[in-house]
Design a protein around this motif. Structure first.
Motif, PDB file in Angstrom:
ATOM      1  N   GLU B 105       0.839  -1.200   0.000  1.00  0.00           N
ATOM      2  CA  GLU B 105       0.000   0.000   0.000  1.00  0.00           C
ATOM      3  C   GLU B 105       0.870   1.244   0.000  1.00  0.00           C
ATOM      4  O   GLU B 105       0.489   2.279  -0.533  1.00  0.00           O
ATOM      5  CB  GLU B 105      -0.918  -0.012   1.231  1.00  0.00           C
ATOM      6  N   GLU B 106       2.050   1.123   0.587  1.00  0.00           N
ATOM      7  CA  GLU B 106       2.960   2.266   0.637  1.00  0.00           C
ATOM      8  C   GLU B 106       3.494   2.636  -0.730  1.00  0.00           C
ATOM      9  O   GLU B 106       3.553   3.797  -1.098  1.00  0.00           O
ATOM     10  CB  GLU B 106       4.165   1.914   1.518  1.00  0.00           C
ATOM     11  N   ASP B 107       3.902   1.609  -1.477  1.00  0.00           N
ATOM     12  CA  ASP B 107       4.541   1.887  -2.760  1.00  0.00           C
ATOM     13  C   ASP B 107       3.608   1.710  -3.935  1.00  0.00           C
ATOM     14  O   ASP B 107       4.021   1.860  -5.087  1.00  0.00           O
ATOM     15  CB  ASP B 107       5.780   1.000  -2.919  1.00  0.00           C
ATOM     16  N   LEU B 108       2.355   1.374  -3.671  1.00  0.00           N
ATOM     17  CA  LEU B 108       1.379   1.208  -4.739  1.00  0.00           C
ATOM     18  C   LEU B 108       1.888   0.222  -5.789  1.00  0.00           C
ATOM     19  O   LEU B 108       1.936   0.536  -6.987  1.00  0.00           O
ATOM     20  CB  LEU B 108       1.050   2.565  -5.373  1.00  0.00           C
ATOM     21  N   PRO B 216      -4.330   4.394  -6.209  1.00  0.00           N
ATOM     22  CA  PRO B 216      -5.287   4.554  -5.114  1.00  0.00           C
ATOM     23  C   PRO B 216      -6.688   4.740  -5.703  1.00  0.00           C
ATOM     24  O   PRO B 216      -6.830   5.398  -6.735  1.00  0.00           O
ATOM     25  CB  PRO B 216      -4.821   5.837  -4.410  1.00  0.00           C
TER      26      PRO B 216
END
Lengths: 472, 472
Positions: B105-108, B216
C-alpha cells in the motif's frame, strides 16, 4: 578490437562523400569526445554531420562495410559517458537534423528530426497552446533523450520518453531504415520496437526521427515551495502525497546544501537553506486549487511551514529555473572543481532511508555534495564536487556510489533512474539484471553483428576482453 | 515443421514428470485450442499445468531439448487466435499459478503470478483502497494481458499494460529465468526488456510473474451517459474533450446498433438506441465536478442531450457492466451465430471518418455488426455477427477488415490497438511495419533459435514456407 586501417578506410570514403561535413579538427573531435559529468574524454577519429535519414543510412552502410565504430551524438548532455568514442571511429553529429516536420494541434502529436532540442520544440509549441512534457533539465536533443530513455521533473505526472514517444525512425547498423510505428496512441502490433530502441544508447540503431505525443498547456498552473525541518519529513510528505493519488505535475526535493548553493547561484534570497520541496500543479482552476490544498495540508502535517505560492508565471519561472540550474549552482560552490552525479531510483517508501544513508556516506568520505531529486518517482541524485588536486577524491566517490547502488538494488530499486548505463554503470547493470544482460547481448548481436554501434557502452567486457575505457 | 516423434518424446518425458498434471483428454485439448472471436480451434497434443516458475523452466528445458512447441495459455480470452496450437505440442496452462504474492500500500505496487486474473486482483485490492487499472473487459489473466500488451476502457487516463507493468519474470525458450527489473517506478538500466516481452504473445518467453503498478481508488468518481444525434457528433465531442486535456478516466462510444443490443441484453430500458458516449471521471471532488461540467458543455455543443449522471456506485456499476458486456450483447442479437471483432486504432482526428466508412462497408457487404470503442485513444471495434449457414459471410467480413486496416494505415494508424497479431493480422503487420518485421524476426531467432515458443504466431510465413494455420 577495431582495425585502425578499417577505420582509416571508412574515413576516407566518408570524406570523399561528405567533404567539409566531415571534420578531423582536434577541437571538434575533443568536443565530441565527452558528455557532462562523466570525466572521460575519448575523441572520435572524425565527426560527420549528416542532414537526413538517407545520409545517416549512407554513413552506416559505409561504416558497416568497413567495420568502423559509429557513435551517435546529439547535444552532448548525457551523463554516463554515452558519447565517448572509446574505440575511435566516427561521431555522428545529428545537430543539423533539427527540423520540426509536423505539429498536429488536433491529434496532439509532432514529428521532428532527432537533432531538435527540447527547448526548440517547446518554443515552437507554446504559441499553439501545446507543450512537450519530458524535461530532463538540460536542453538535450530529442534523439538523445530517446536514446537514453530520458525522464525528469514532470515524469511523475506525464511520464518519460517511454510514454511520450509514439514511434521512431531508426537506421540500423547495416544502413536499413526502420519505422517502428505510426501515429496511433497505442498499438499491439508485434514486438514493441519503439520501446526497444528507447534507452538503447545508440547501440542498436541511430534514431533519426521521432513522432512525439504532445499535451495541451494546462488551463491553470500553480507552483509552491515549502521548507521542512528535516529531509526525512520532506520525504514523508512526498510519500503521502503520492499515496493519496494527488496528481502533482512536479514534486522535487532539494536538500539544505543544494538550497544553500541555489540561493546563492540563482539569487533566491527569499528562501532558506533548509530541505525544501518544489511543487507544481496543473489542471482546471478548481482541480489545481484542490490539489494544492491537499498537498499543503500533507506538508503541514509533516512539519512543512510556509507553503509559499507562486501563481504568477514570472515567479514560477524563477523558481523552476533555479531548480533546473541546481547542477550548475552546485558546480559554482567550488570554481575549478568538477561535478559528478549519481542516479539511483527506489520504491518511494525507501526513499528517506536511502537519502539519509547516502548523506552519511558522503560525510564519512569527506565529500562536498548536494542531494536533490524527482522524489515523486523515488529518483534522487547526489551532485558531488571533486577537487582536481585530490586524486583520491574520485576513489572515495566511487565507493559512495557503490554503496548507494547496492542499497538501491537491495530494496528493489534500480542503479539508474534516468542517466543510463554508458561507461559508468556497466557492473551495476550486471548486478541488477544478471541473466537479463545476456538477453540484451543476444539482441545486440542479432541487430549489430559487427558491433559497430557505440561499442563499449552498456555491456561490461566479457571475461578475457580488455575494458574498452580506461578508468578516469 | 515440427517432428511428431520429437513432440511424442517430449510428452512422454513431461508425463513421467507431471503425472496427472499433464492431460491428453480431448475435451481439455479442445478447450485449450481456441480463444475468443477467432474461429480456428487447433488443439495441442497435451496440456500441462505447472505450479511455479521453476516448473515452467523445467517444461521449457524438456521441450527445448526435444524441439516441441509450447503455447502459453492464461484464461483463453485472446481474440486473434494467440492460444491456438497450430503446430501441435504442449499448451502451458498457467491458471494454477494464481497467487497474489505481495501488495504494497505504501509503494502502490503488487507482485502476482501470471495466472492471477484481473478481477481476482481487484477484489483483493478493493479493501485496501487500491485498484489495478488495466481493464480489457474480459476477466483475462494478468500474464495473458502482459503477453498481448492489453489496454482497455481506462487506458486513456491510466495507460495500458505497457505503463502499469513495472517488471516481469520470464522463462526463456531454453529454460533460463530472467527478471526484467525491480520495483522502481522508472529505470534507464539498459534495454527495456519489460516492454520487449509485453506484447510478444508468448513467442519470446513465458511470463510467470509480474510486478504491477497500482493506483489509489479515486476520492470521487462520477459517470455519465450522453446520447448524440449522430455518430460523427459523438466522435467530435470526444476529439474536443481530448484536445482540451480533460483527464477523463474513460470515454467510450457505442453506436446505435450496439446500444440497441445492450439495451436489450443489459436491460437498460431507460436509455435510447442512439450513438452514445459513456464517460467516467476520477479525482478529487472538485476536480471531478469541474471535468464533468467541461465535458458536458462540450457534449452539448455537439448536439449531445441529456448528459445523465450516475454518481451512485450501484448505478455506475450497472452502466459499466453494460459496456463490458457489449460483446456478449452483440452475440445475443443472433443466437447460434458467431462473433468476430476488429481492432484498428487511428489518430483521433480521423476517427469519425474511419468509423463512418467502416459502417458503410458493413452495409455494402450486408453484414450485421455493432461498432464500439475506446474512442479517447482512437481505438474502435466492429463486432460482426456471422451466420454459420452463410459460408461466404466470412469472406465478406475479411474484405471489410482489409479495407478498415488499409484505411487505418493510410492515416497513420495501426492494424491493432489492443488485440494483437496472433494468427489473424500477420499480413497487416507486414503492411504496417515492413522492415520492422525483419527486426522482430532477428530478435525471435536470437532468443528462440529452435522456434518452439508459440510457433506460427505474429510472423507471416516466409516465401516458400507453408502457412501454419489453414484459413478458418
Amino acid at each position: 578490437m577495431f582495425d585502425r586501417k578499417a577505420i582509416a578506410e571508412a574515413l576516407s570514403v566518408l570524406e570523399a562523400r561528405f567533404g567539409a561535413r566531415l571534420s578531423r579538427h582536434p577541437a571538434v573531435r575533443e568536443q565530441h569526445g565527452r558528455g557532462e559529468a562523466h570525466p572521460l574524454c575519448a575523441p572520435p577519429d572524425a565527426v560527420v554531420f549528416p542532414e537526413s535519414t538517407e545520409e545517416v543510412a549512407e554513413i552506416l552502410r559505409i561504416c558497416h562495410a568497413c567495420g568502423c565504430p559509429v557513435v551517435p551524438y546529439g547535444a552532448g548532455t548525457s551523463l554516463e559517458g554515452q558519447v565517448c568514442a572509446v574505440a575511435g571511429g566516427v561521431s555522428l553529429d545529428l545537430s543539423r537534423m533539427n527540423r520540426i516536420l509536423e505539429v498536429s494541434e488536433e491529434d496532439l502529436d509532432a514529428r521532428v528530426e532527432a537533432g531538435v532540442t527540447r527547448r526548440q520544440l517547446n518554443r515552437e509549441l507554446a504559441s499553439r497552446g501545446l507543450f512537450f512534457s519530458v524535461d530532463p533539465g538540460a536542453d538535450a536533443s530529442l534523439g538523445g533523450m530517446a536514446a537514453t530513455r530520458a525522464t525528469g521533473t514532470n515524469t511523475v505526472r506525464y511520464g518519460g520518453m517511454r510514454d511520450n514517444v509514439l514511434a521512431l525512425t531508426v537506421v540500423l547498423a547495416d544502413g536499413r531504415v526502420v519505422r517502428t510505428g505510426g501515429r496511433a496512441r497505442k498499438s499491439a502490433a508485434g514486438y514493441d520496437l519503439t520501446r526497444l530502441f528507447l534507452g538503447s544508447e545508440g547501440t542498436l540503431g541511430v534514431i533519426t526521427e521521432l513522432r512525439l505525443r504532445l499535451w495541451p498547456l494546462p488551463e491553470a498552473v500553480a507552483a509552491a515551495v515549502c521548507p521542512f525541518p528535516s529531509l526525512e519529513e520532506a520525504v514523508d510528505a512526498v510519500v503521502e502525497t503520492v499515496q493519496h493519488g494527488i496528481p502533482v505535475a512536479r514534486i522535487e526535493l532539494l536538500d539544505e546544501r543544494q538550497m544553500e548553493a541555489s540561493i546563492r547561484y540563482s539569487k533566491l534570497a527569499d528562501l532558506e537553506p533548509r530541505p525544501t520541496l518544489f511543487y507544481e500543479f496543473h489542471g482546471g482552476a478548481r482541480a489545481v486549487e484542490e490539489q494544492a490544498e491537499a498537498a499543503s495540508a500533507i506538508a503541514q502535517s509533516h512539519g512543512g511551514s510556509g507553503f509559499r505560492w507562486a501563481r504568477a508565471a514570472e515567479e514560477r519561472r524563477r523558481l523552476w529555473r533555479a531548480r533546473h540550474d541546481a547542477y550548475y549552482a552546485a558546480l559554482a560552490l567550488r570554481p575549478g572543481w568538477r561535478a559528478w552525479v549519481s542516479d539511483v531510483c527506489v520504491p518511494v517508501s525507501k526513499l528517506a532511508d536511502q537519502v539519509r544513508q547516502a548523506r552519511s556516506d558522503l560525510e564519512e568520505m569527506g565529500l562536498l555534495a548536494t542531494i536533490l531529486g524527482h522524489v515523486g518517482d523515488g529518483n534522487f541524485h547526489v551532485v558531488a564536487l571533486l577537487d582536481p588536486e585530490q586524486p583520491d577524491a574520485w576513489e572515495r566517490l566511487l565507493e559512495v556510489n557503490r554503496r548507494m547502488v547496492a542499497r538501491a538494488l537491495a530494496c528493489g530499486g534500480t542503479c539508474t533512474g534516468e542517466h543510463g548505463i554508458g561507461l559508468g554503470k556497466q557492473d551495476s547493470l550486471l548486478a541488477e539484471l544478471g541473466e537479463g544482460v545476456e538477453v540484451m547481448r543476444a539482441i545486440k548481436r542479432a541487430l549489430d553483428p559487427r558491433g559497430i554501434l557505440n561499442p563499449g557502452k552498456i555491456f561490461p567486457p566479457l571475461a578475457g576482453e580488455p575494458p574498452v575505457a580506461p578508468g578516469p
